[in-house]
Design a protein around this motif. Structure first.
Motif, PDB file in Angstrom:
ATOM      1  N   TRP B  82       0.875  -1.182   0.000  1.00  0.00           N
ATOM      2  CA  TRP B  82       0.000   0.000   0.000  1.00  0.00           C
ATOM      3  C   TRP B  82       0.908   1.227   0.000  1.00  0.00           C
ATOM      4  CZ3 TRP B  82      -5.319  -0.019   2.861  1.00  0.00           C
ATOM      5  CH2 TRP B  82      -6.122   1.023   2.355  1.00  0.00           C
ATOM      6  N   PRO B  84       0.639   5.021  -0.547  1.00  0.00           N
ATOM      7  CA  PRO B  84      -0.170   6.224  -0.753  1.00  0.00           C
ATOM      8  C   PRO B  84       0.548   7.200  -1.689  1.00  0.00           C
ATOM      9  CG  PRO B  84      -0.067   5.665   1.572  1.00  0.00           C
ATOM     10  CD  PRO B  84       0.909   4.774   0.872  1.00  0.00           C
ATOM     11  N   ALA B 323       0.216  -3.746   4.444  1.00  0.00           N
ATOM     12  CA  ALA B 323      -0.849  -2.765   4.220  1.00  0.00           C
ATOM     13  C   ALA B 323      -0.672  -1.527   5.089  1.00  0.00           C
ATOM     14  CB  ALA B 323      -2.212  -3.397   4.495  1.00  0.00           C
ATOM     15  N   GLY B 326      -1.465   2.356   4.490  1.00  0.00           N
ATOM     16  CA  GLY B 326      -2.858   2.717   4.245  1.00  0.00           C
ATOM     17  C   GLY B 326      -3.632   3.018   5.512  1.00  0.00           C
ATOM     18  N   ALA B 467      -9.269   2.273  -4.769  1.00  0.00           N
ATOM     19  CA  ALA B 467      -8.109   1.543  -4.240  1.00  0.00           C
ATOM     20  C   ALA B 467      -6.858   1.945  -5.012  1.00  0.00           C
ATOM     21  CB  ALA B 467      -8.341   0.037  -4.334  1.00  0.00           C
ATOM     22  N   PHE B 472      -3.415   1.515  -3.033  1.00  0.00           N
ATOM     23  CA  PHE B 472      -3.470   0.093  -2.672  1.00  0.00           C
ATOM     24  C   PHE B 472      -3.048  -0.699  -3.902  1.00  0.00           C
ATOM     25  CE2 PHE B 472      -5.920  -3.952  -2.166  1.00  0.00           C
ATOM     26  CZ  PHE B 472      -5.271  -4.404  -1.035  1.00  0.00           C
ATOM     27  N   GLN B 473      -2.074  -1.584  -3.737  1.00  0.00           N
ATOM     28  CA  GLN B 473      -1.495  -2.279  -4.886  1.00  0.00           C
ATOM     29  C   GLN B 473      -2.298  -3.529  -5.246  1.00  0.00           C
ATOM     30  OE1 GLN B 473       1.439  -0.778  -6.465  1.00  0.00           O
ATOM     31  NE2 GLN B 473       0.456   0.775  -5.187  1.00  0.00           N
TER      32      GLN B 473
END
Lengths: 285, 780
Positions: B82, B84, B323, B326, B467, B472-473
């Motif tokens: 994740w 940003p 994650a 995020g 997303a 978010f990958q």
């Protein structure tokens, strides 16, 4: 959590247990309920080479009234003490304390003998043992002896037990005359051990004067202690709330206090007084 | 037949789990299996001068020992998934085993693989590591100070990212009659799932296929990441996570340990199992929270909120977990305004490296922090202007007629009736009576308090387009496949990955309800990438709103086809067929009907299908939501504080939640109860503590206080029902609401109880000694 490897021996009698301990010369530990020892083994804080399991020795089990005292076999579990009609009738404060030990699993497996031999400074039972002047029967290579609890617990996790000694039983004298007792505990929210635990006994004469007062305090420092200053402030005085209130203020006059992450030394001193007062109030006959 | 949607049927997974018939990762036993143990750094920060593994290798039963150098070319660094945007994010390489430096206590240094787990554990003690201990930093604000030890040399200021949202609320602050400012500490929490992490890997050298059983909340994300880390293509990599004993976010990340086990299985040609012990779980499984938050709220004396400014410093630990970035950004930073109409708002977040265990999502993930801050600030604001805390809330809650409502931070709240939930809670609490009772008891020296938490949260993650926009990958849609067998029984395959939430039951209810068949006729399959379609797993209260919606869409596709066949069987046109209670019937002619099962059989026999209709009855759906879901509610907590000792007793807890239509009330209650307990855990007991050297002082259950059942009264719960307008079931998530709402409700209650002592705020956890110091005139 995996302990280091160790050998396992199962003793069939106290005598055999003592002999096994003797033959391993300080390398062996006694396994009873295992609820103090096994966590230490798993954390590898201790790594004895041999465990001597005394769990199958019948003579170490059970509770019996012998004259003016209750004798609790070393292998008796906390749950058995808490549920025992004998204990509840003669020494309700002992049942009260046993009910508050650890959690259900600990009470079902943990034993009175193991508890007293481990001498955890925040354990519940020693407070009651002190307040009742309990006597511990120990068997060693030289035979059996009786050791008053005050001479038995010497420090944190330290007792008068020799390397080849086994606790056989703990005898709790039943106070005479008109008396009442109580155990008040502040459990640590994580471990369940006492942050402060106070066992109190008050005996009065027919005129309502306190003739006997005993206070055992656990959890607040390095070892449980008798609060004799509190006792002295009670004995000879009328059994009133005011007397109790004043006496409880002396709860921290003895004992060695210490702090940790959860409760500082100052706070524990304060708790010792509050819980002493609360236990004594409930012990007013 | 009564609808099974909305029925409190018992969880079908429970008999299996409580009788010991579950199949958790550690239950997997394979012939010839080896066991791994991982040596972990005892230092928070140190350079590795050398490692000697010779003694360990010679230990009887040891098969292999791997160090960081041994695995460096074979296992790629553990990625962060994740990222940003516009945040200048730094992702220093996270090697599966430390090569030159260790960066937290628990960082992996070497792996022993042996014939038994006992031997593996013993051999760890034979590895000699020569450490040069370096200065460590554990506090996120100290880590940002000039001259602080750099956790990673390539990030000298320890700032992993800097992210902002909203616009400058300066004008609101200029117009303000009142500005309330406060600093909040969100203490670090340890997730403590009942089941520790575990992985078993088996490699087939003949086919090149690798199977990894792993404690995962999202097997396909694990497959995606492990495929990259190990260089095994996805079609040769199978991830299995059927029974998982709780995660609370800590089983979202892909951990180094899991990749190492797979590598060992491949290198050694034998299956390998690793299961962490509880001590490792405390040290090496992701933690939650740990942030410092500076909040400023601008308002008017009449109670109107005008603007909110938030600056957060988030402790990310030594590496950016899967994650993690995020959480303080998207999941916190976008919802700081809570359920209130605050026209101007701005959030700024610094993610900071420290020499501590990496943090990541923990139940609620960002939203509990946001709710805590705005709910505490609301009380502080009310106190400042001398207004009742409920009146301030009523004044600022977004009115029901304004939905969908776009906030100053750009989210569009889908639906809500915030005043309705608050009103219901007020009635349950008997607010006026409480205030009178509080007054009365204070005159007796007893201190009770009532705290409120009117919350909204963002869940049902989420629209894939968003997303992508927030870094978010991956996608955040969800899959479902419905296979109707010839006899009328149904197998459902979901990409969501239940690990305690009960979707084996609720998903069966969704399908049984749609098909009008007994719920027992539906089996739910999850957690095995070889059986289920590609999906994104369970977190962010997404399984039911997204996965359940996918299921509803797929089920409706089945019905659409079945209707065609039924019409053909009934010799009428499709429009003349209606479907109810599991029967297709000619409209207005109850005698002319065929059952769902009958149609299903015909679909499979295919003796006489309408033109253009294929045999069989299976459907698949990939559901991508158009918006997040925004559950909301009003919680109230009543406490009594023993001012003599500082101990807090929770007397009552009232929770009114709105998650849209309830599929299974019993499961929803369970989620609410568990959530409340976890939220109260943070308020009153839990808190991970590191010392200055970076040692985790609260490294076991002896010191880290988990909430126990005996700490709580019976909870009083109720619901309002405001459907999500954008998904086919109208459902919103319920898995995290309790944790999001409860923490500020409890703290507000204790602060309320202690108002006579001049208390405005207390730092969590509210341990008795802190309270005692205040009530006894000592500085906390």
């Amino acid at each position: 959590m995996i302990p280091a490897s160790f050998a396992y021996e199962r003793a069939q009698s106290v005598r055999e247990a003592v002999e096994l301990l003797e033959s391993h010369q300080g390398e062996a530990k006694v396994l009873s309920g295992g609820h103090s020892l096994i966590p230490l083994l798993k954390l590898r804080l201790t790594s004895p080479t041999v465990l001597v399991d005394i769990g199958g020795i019948a003579e170490l089990k059970g509770i019996s009234a012998e004259g003016d005292r209750l004798v609790v076999g070393a292998l008796t579990t906390h749950a058995e003490v808490a549920a025992s009609p004998e204990v509840r009738r003669h020494l309700p404060l002992l049942a009260e304390a046993a009910r508050q030990v650890g959690d259900l699993q600990v009470r079902n497996r943990g034993t009175v003998g193991g508890n007293i031999a481990h001498a955890d400074p925040a354990s519940d039972l020693p407070a009651v043992a002190l307040a009742l002047d309990a006597v511990i029967t120990v068997e060693g290579p030289a035979g059996r002896s009786e050791v008053p609890v005050e001479d038995f617990i010497l420090g944190p996790l330290l007792t008068a037990l020799g390397g080849s000694d086994v606790v056989v039983s703990v005898a709790f004298p039943i106070p005479k005359g008109k008396w009442k007792g109580a155990y008040e505990k502040y459990p640590h929210p994580a471990s369940g051990y006492a942050v402060a635990g106070v066992a109190a006994v008050i005996g009065v004469d027919d005129g309502g004067t306190i003739r006997d007062a005993r206070v055992g305090i656990t959890g607040v420092g390095d070892m449980p202690y008798r609060a004799r200053d509190v006792e002295a402030a009670l004995v000879g005085n009328p059994a009133t709330e005011e007397v109790v209130r004043r006496a409880a203020e002396r709860a921290d006059a003895e004992g060695s206090f210490s702090g940790d992450l959860f409760a500082s030394e100052d706070y524990r001193r304060h708790l010792s007084k509050v819980y002493t007062r609360r236990a004594l109030m409930r012990s007013l006959p | 037949m009564a609808s099974v949607f909305g029925t409190a049927i018992k969880r079908r997974e429970d008999p299996r789990l409580i009788t010991g018939n579950g199949r958790y990762t550690d239950d997997v036993q394979l012939p010839g299996m080896l066991y791994a143990a991982i040596l972990r750094s005892p230092h928070a920060h140190a350079r590795i001068r050398g490692i000697n593994v010779e003694k360990a290798k010679r230990h009887p039963g040891v098969v292999a020992v791997f160090t960081g150098r041994d695995v460096a070319g074979k296992v790629a660094p553990i990625p962060t998934a994740w990222l940003p945007p516009d945040s200048n994010i730094k992702t220093p390489a996270h090697p599966a085993l430390a090569v030159d430096s260790v960066r937290y206590v628990g960082d992996g240094v070497a792996m022993v693989v042996a014939e038994s787990r006992y031997v593996a554990r013993d051999a760890l003690e034979l590895i000699e590591v020569d450490y040069e201990v370096l200065p460590a930093v554990v506090d996120p604000e100290k880590a940002m100070e000039k001259g602080a030890p750099a956790v990673h040399e390539e990030v000298p200021d320890n700032v992993a990212f800097h992210w902002q949202a909203g616009s400058d609320p300066a004008s609101a602050f200029q117009d303000a009659e009142v500005v309330v400012r406060h600093r909040f500490r969100q203490q670090r929490l340890i997730p403590n799932a009942m089941e520790p992490r575990s992985a078993v890997a088996q490699y087939n050298a003949g086919s090149g296929e690798m199977t990894v059983w792993v404690t995962s909340q999202n097997p396909h994300i694990h497959r995606f990441l492990l495929s990259n880390i190990l260089g095994i293509p996805e079609h040769k990599l199978r991830i299995v996570a059927v029974d998982v004993g709780g995660g609370f976010g800590s089983k979202i990340p892909c951990y180094a340990d899991e990749a190492l086990v797979a590598l060992a299985a491949k290198e050694l040609g034998r299956p390998v199992k690793w299961t962490e012990d509880r001590r490792e779980n405390f040290l090496a499984t992701s933690h939650g929270r740990d942030e410092v938050i500076y909040a400023e709220l601008a308002g008017k004396r009449d109670g109107t909120m005008l603007g909110l400014r938030i600056r957060m410093v988030a402790n990310m630990g030594a590496y950016l977990s899967t994650a993690a970035p995020g959480v303080p950004t998207i999941l916190f930073g976008l919802i700081t305004v809570g359920p209130y109409r605050i026209p101007r708002a701005h959030t700024e977040v610094y993610g900071v490296f420290t020499n501590t265990t990496p943090t990541d999502a923990y139940r609620g993930a960002g939203r509990p922090e946001a709710t805590y801050v705005i709910e505490r600030m609301t009380d502080l604001f009310a106190r400042e202007i001398g207004m009742d805390v409920v009146e301030v809330r009523k004044k600022n809650l977004i009115p029901a007629e304004e939905f969908p409502y776009t906030t100053a931070l750009g989210l569009q709240y889908d639906s809500g009736n915030y005043h309705g939930a608050l009103q219901k809670a007020l009635e349950m609490v008997h607010y006026e009576e409480f205030r009178k009772e509080q007054e009365r008891l204070r005159t007796q020296g007893r201190y009770i308090g009532l705290g409120w938490s009117t919350y909204v949260e963002i869940c049902g993650l989420g629209p894939s387009q968003i997303a992508g926009a927030v870094g978010f990958q991956g996608g955040l849609w969800e899959s479902a496949a419905v296979r109707v067998h010839p006899g009328g029984k149904v197998t459902v395959f979901t990409g969501a990955s239940p690990h305690g939430q009960g979707e084996e039951t609720t998903f069966a209810q969704i399908v049984a309800d749609r098909f009008g068949i007994p719920v027992e006729d539906v089996e739910v399959v999850h957690g095995d990438t070889d059986r289920i379609p590609m999906g994104w797993g369970t977190y962010g209260s997404r399984a039911t709103p997204v996965g359940g919606s996918a299921l509803a869409v797929a089920a409706d596709r089945i019905l659409e086809k079945a209707r065609k066949i039924a019409a053909h069987m009934l010799e009428v046109s499709e429009e003349d067929v209606e479907f109810a209670d599991g029967k297709f019937q000619v409209k207005g002619v109850p005698t002319r009907q065929v059952t769902f099962q009958n149609v299903v059989l015909q679909a499979h026999l295919a003796w006489n299908l309408p033109a253009g209709v294929e045999p069989g009855l299976e459907a698949q759906a990939f559901y991508d939501p158009v918006n997040f879901c925004y559950p909301f509610g009003a919680h109230a907590c009543v406490v009594e504080v023993d001012v003599e000792t500082g101990q807090i007793k929770v007397l009552r807890y009232v929770a009114v939640d709105d998650c849209g239509p309830v599929i299974n009330p019993m499961i929803v209650e369970g989620q609410v109860h568990g959530g409340i307990v976890q939220g109260m855990g943070q308020a009153l007991w839990e808190g991970a503590v590191y010392d200055e050297q970076g040692q985790l002082v609260t490294g076991s259950f002896m010191d880290y206080a988990m909430p126990k059942a005996r700490f709580f009264p019976s909870f009083e719960t109720a619901h309002t029902v405001t459907p999500a307008p954008h998904n086919p079931l109208g459902v919103k998530g319920i898995g995290e609401t309790g944790t999001i709402a409860a923490t500020p409700a409890v703290v507000n209650a204790v602060v309320d109880a202690l108002a006579p002592f001049g208390v405005a705020d207390l730092e969590m956890p509210l341990t008795p000694e802190k309270i005692w110091k205040i009530t006894h005139g000592r500085d906390a």
